[in-house]
Design an enzyme around this catalytic site. Structure first.
Site, mmCIF file in Angstrom:
data_model
loop_
_atom_site.group_PDB
_atom_site.id
_atom_site.type_symbol
_atom_site.label_atom_id
_atom_site.label_comp_id
_atom_site.label_asym_id
_atom_site.label_seq_id
_atom_site.Cartn_x
_atom_site.Cartn_y
_atom_site.Cartn_z
ATOM 1 N N SER A 29 -22.375 27.491 17.957
ATOM 2 C CA SER A 29 -21.679 26.210 17.825
ATOM 3 C C SER A 29 -21.037 26.043 16.454
ATOM 4 O O SER A 29 -21.695 26.163 15.422
ATOM 5 C CB SER A 29 -22.667 25.050 17.993
ATOM 6 O OG SER A 29 -22.985 24.883 19.336
ATOM 7 N N HIS A 60 -17.250 26.087 21.536
ATOM 8 C CA HIS A 60 -17.442 27.413 22.140
ATOM 9 C C HIS A 60 -16.172 27.802 22.893
ATOM 10 O O HIS A 60 -15.848 27.214 23.907
ATOM 11 C CB HIS A 60 -18.614 27.394 23.116
ATOM 12 C CG HIS A 60 -19.947 27.308 22.444
ATOM 13 N ND1 HIS A 60 -20.714 28.410 22.182
ATOM 14 C CD2 HIS A 60 -20.638 26.253 21.966
ATOM 15 C CE1 HIS A 60 -21.826 28.045 21.571
ATOM 16 N NE2 HIS A 60 -21.813 26.733 21.431
ATOM 17 N N HIS A 82 -25.294 28.123 27.910
ATOM 18 C CA HIS A 82 -26.615 27.572 27.601
ATOM 19 C C HIS A 82 -27.347 27.211 28.892
ATOM 20 O O HIS A 82 -26.717 26.869 29.893
ATOM 21 C CB HIS A 82 -26.479 26.298 26.748
ATOM 22 C CG HIS A 82 -25.801 26.522 25.440
ATOM 23 N ND1 HIS A 82 -24.438 26.529 25.314
ATOM 24 C CD2 HIS A 82 -26.295 26.745 24.193
ATOM 25 C CE1 HIS A 82 -24.111 26.761 24.046
ATOM 26 N NE2 HIS A 82 -25.221 26.892 23.352
ATOM 27 N N TYR A 84 -28.829 24.498 29.564
ATOM 28 C CA TYR A 84 -28.605 23.102 29.976
ATOM 29 C C TYR A 84 -27.289 22.908 30.734
ATOM 30 O O TYR A 84 -27.054 21.844 31.300
ATOM 31 C CB TYR A 84 -28.661 22.146 28.768
ATOM 32 C CG TYR A 84 -27.670 22.462 27.667
ATOM 33 C CD1 TYR A 84 -26.314 22.200 27.790
ATOM 34 C CD2 TYR A 84 -28.108 23.034 26.484
ATOM 35 C CE1 TYR A 84 -25.417 22.500 26.791
ATOM 36 C CE2 TYR A 84 -27.225 23.331 25.461
ATOM 37 C CZ TYR A 84 -25.888 23.067 25.625
ATOM 38 O OH TYR A 84 -25.007 23.385 24.630
ATOM 39 N N GLU A 85 -26.432 23.950 30.740
ATOM 40 C CA GLU A 85 -25.184 23.816 31.499
ATOM 41 C C GLU A 85 -25.432 23.949 32.997
ATOM 42 O O GLU A 85 -24.549 23.628 33.791
ATOM 43 C CB GLU A 85 -24.156 24.845 31.014
ATOM 44 C CG GLU A 85 -23.676 24.542 29.587
ATOM 45 C CD GLU A 85 -22.761 25.619 29.038
ATOM 46 O OE1 GLU A 85 -21.614 25.699 29.487
ATOM 47 O OE2 GLU A 85 -23.211 26.391 28.171
ATOM 48 N N ALA A 112 -26.594 27.259 15.912
ATOM 49 C CA ALA A 112 -26.862 26.040 15.149
ATOM 50 C C ALA A 112 -28.258 25.582 15.546
ATOM 51 O O ALA A 112 -28.644 25.688 16.709
ATOM 52 C CB ALA A 112 -25.834 24.981 15.498
ATOM 53 N N MET A 210 -31.183 25.506 21.172
ATOM 54 C CA MET A 210 -31.088 25.550 22.631
ATOM 55 C C MET A 210 -30.460 26.856 23.125
ATOM 56 O O MET A 210 -29.918 26.912 24.224
ATOM 57 C CB MET A 210 -30.251 24.360 23.130
ATOM 58 C CG MET A 210 -30.735 23.002 22.652
ATOM 59 S SD MET A 210 -29.621 21.671 23.176
ATOM 60 C CE MET A 210 -30.166 20.321 22.094
ATOM 61 N N SER A 211 -30.508 27.909 22.305
ATOM 62 C CA SER A 211 -29.788 29.132 22.700
ATOM 63 C C SER A 211 -30.503 30.382 22.191
ATOM 64 O O SER A 211 -31.686 30.354 21.880
ATOM 65 C CB SER A 211 -28.359 29.081 22.132
ATOM 66 O OG SER A 211 -28.373 29.189 20.726
ATOM 67 N N ASN A 234 -29.133 20.130 10.740
ATOM 68 C CA ASN A 234 -29.802 18.820 10.600
ATOM 69 C C ASN A 234 -31.290 19.046 10.390
ATOM 70 O O ASN A 234 -31.812 20.114 10.705
ATOM 71 C CB ASN A 234 -29.595 17.971 11.873
ATOM 72 C CG ASN A 234 -30.045 18.700 13.111
ATOM 73 O OD1 ASN A 234 -29.303 19.528 13.676
ATOM 74 N ND2 ASN A 234 -31.264 18.434 13.547
ATOM 75 N N HIS A 246 -24.028 15.957 18.405
ATOM 76 C CA HIS A 246 -23.295 17.230 18.416
ATOM 77 C C HIS A 246 -22.219 17.227 17.340
ATOM 78 O O HIS A 246 -21.904 18.273 16.755
ATOM 79 C CB HIS A 246 -22.689 17.484 19.803
ATOM 80 C CG HIS A 246 -22.146 18.890 19.966
ATOM 81 N ND1 HIS A 246 -22.900 20.023 19.717
ATOM 82 C CD2 HIS A 246 -20.916 19.348 20.332
ATOM 83 C CE1 HIS A 246 -22.159 21.115 19.930
ATOM 84 N NE2 HIS A 246 -20.955 20.715 20.307
HETATM 85 N N1 HPA Z 1 -32.464 20.511 18.139
HETATM 86 C C1 HPA Z 1 -32.028 21.360 19.092
HETATM 87 N N2 HPA Z 1 -30.881 22.020 18.979
HETATM 88 C C2 HPA Z 1 -30.139 21.828 17.881
HETATM 89 C C3 HPA Z 1 -30.535 20.941 16.875
HETATM 90 C C4 HPA Z 1 -31.761 20.253 17.006
HETATM 91 O O1 HPA Z 1 -32.182 19.443 16.158
HETATM 92 N N3 HPA Z 1 -29.548 20.980 15.923
HETATM 93 C C5 HPA Z 1 -28.616 21.865 16.359
HETATM 94 N N4 HPA Z 1 -28.963 22.372 17.536
#
Ligand code: HPA
Length: 274
Positions: A29, A60, A82, A84-85, A112, A210-211, A234, A246
């Site tokens: 990402s 992406h 991903h 979740y898609e 990310a 998530m990847s 973050n 996001h």
């Molecule tokens: N959690 C899950 N996936 C992420 C995060 C997070 O805090 N930041 C970027 N991708």
């Protein structure tokens, strides 16, 4: 499945001419911009490659690029799918196996992630030393394709120790701060709750995303050596003041893209010197 990877590799080879990639790179990402540095680039849209799913997430792109980075022949996946898609996780098999069939020996994955360590703040980089798979699935579930690897395979030292040394060296040479830690993969699409983050910290996680884990599983199964770096975009839920979104992921991934690019190029130069 292997037929699709073979067909995809044949298409890419037909267009990319005589470049045989040595390193496969997955751009996560907000990191797609790194692809602009690729010299002698041939770009193939995922839409033209059998078995490649088109990613539906902003940040992406959905294309495979073959060319040279720091003189090293590479094949870059600009965009990933991903869990979740909603598609099957087995969709990850074809792109990674295509890298293998193109000649790659190494997978360099980026993503990310949220940081569980307040000392590793937004915009900093973390080399993944190991992972915890909390995804409710695995891309290798189903019939095993013996052409690529055995039914059962080990995941100790999944993140290649020698490549981790090389990355540390690359970070030192270029003055890029590189944290190290354990990545935990969650299904998303929601960010985690603070209670989940406290639980993951107790489990030994340093970053949450998530990847990446599905790709690493497919890569290790077919014998690719793996290294991976997270952009910490973050502080994970409950640890920081900023609301998670996001947009925040894309903002800090963009800010860290220069460091990621510096690190990647230094890593490739160090690899080339071996
Ligand atoms: N959690 C899950 N996936 C992420 C995060 C997070 O805090 N930041 C970027 N991708």
């Amino acid at each position: 499945m292997s037929g699709q990877a073979q067909a995809a590799a044949a298409i890419v080879r037909g267009r990319a001419g005589d470049i045989t990639p040595r390193v496969g790179i997955v751009l996560g990402s907000g990191l797609g911009g790194l692809a602009a540095d690729i010299a002698e680039a041939t770009t193939v849209s995922y839409a033209d490659l059998p078995g490649f799913s088109t990613p539906g997430v902003e940040g992406h792109a959905g294309q495979l690029i073959v060319g040279r980075l720091a003189g090293v022949p590479v094949a870059c996946l600009q965009g990933r799918v991903h869990y979740y898609e909603g598609g099957p996780l087995s969709a990850v098999r074809v792109p990674i196996r295509t890298l293998k069939l193109l000649g790659c020996e190494i997978l360099f994955a980026t993503n990310a992630a949220g940081s569980l360590d307040v000392a590793a703040g937004p915009g900093s980089l973390m080399m993944i030393s190991d992972h915890i798979n909390m995804l409710p699935g695995n891309p290798l579930v189903g019939d095993n394709d013996d052409d690529f690897g055995p039914r059962f395979f080990a995941m100790d030292e999944a993140y290649d120790p020698a490549l981790r040394d090389l990355l540390r060296q690359a970070a030192g040479d270029t003055n890029v701060t590189l944290h190290e830690g354990v990545y935990i993969a969650c299904q998303g699409p929601n960010f985690e709750t603070p209670a989940e983050i406290r639980a993951f910290a107790a489990l030994g996680a340093d970053a949450v995303g998530m990847s990446t884990v599905p790709e690493v599983l497919v890569a290790r199964h077919c014998g690719l050596r793996v290294t991976a770096v997270s952009v910490l975009t973050n502080l994970a839920a409950g640890l920081g003041d900023e609301a998670l979104s996001h947009d925040q992921t894309l903002k800090y991934a963009g800010a860290a893209a220069r460091d990621m690019s510096t690190l990647l190029l230094a890593f490739l130069r160090a690899l080339d010197a071996r």
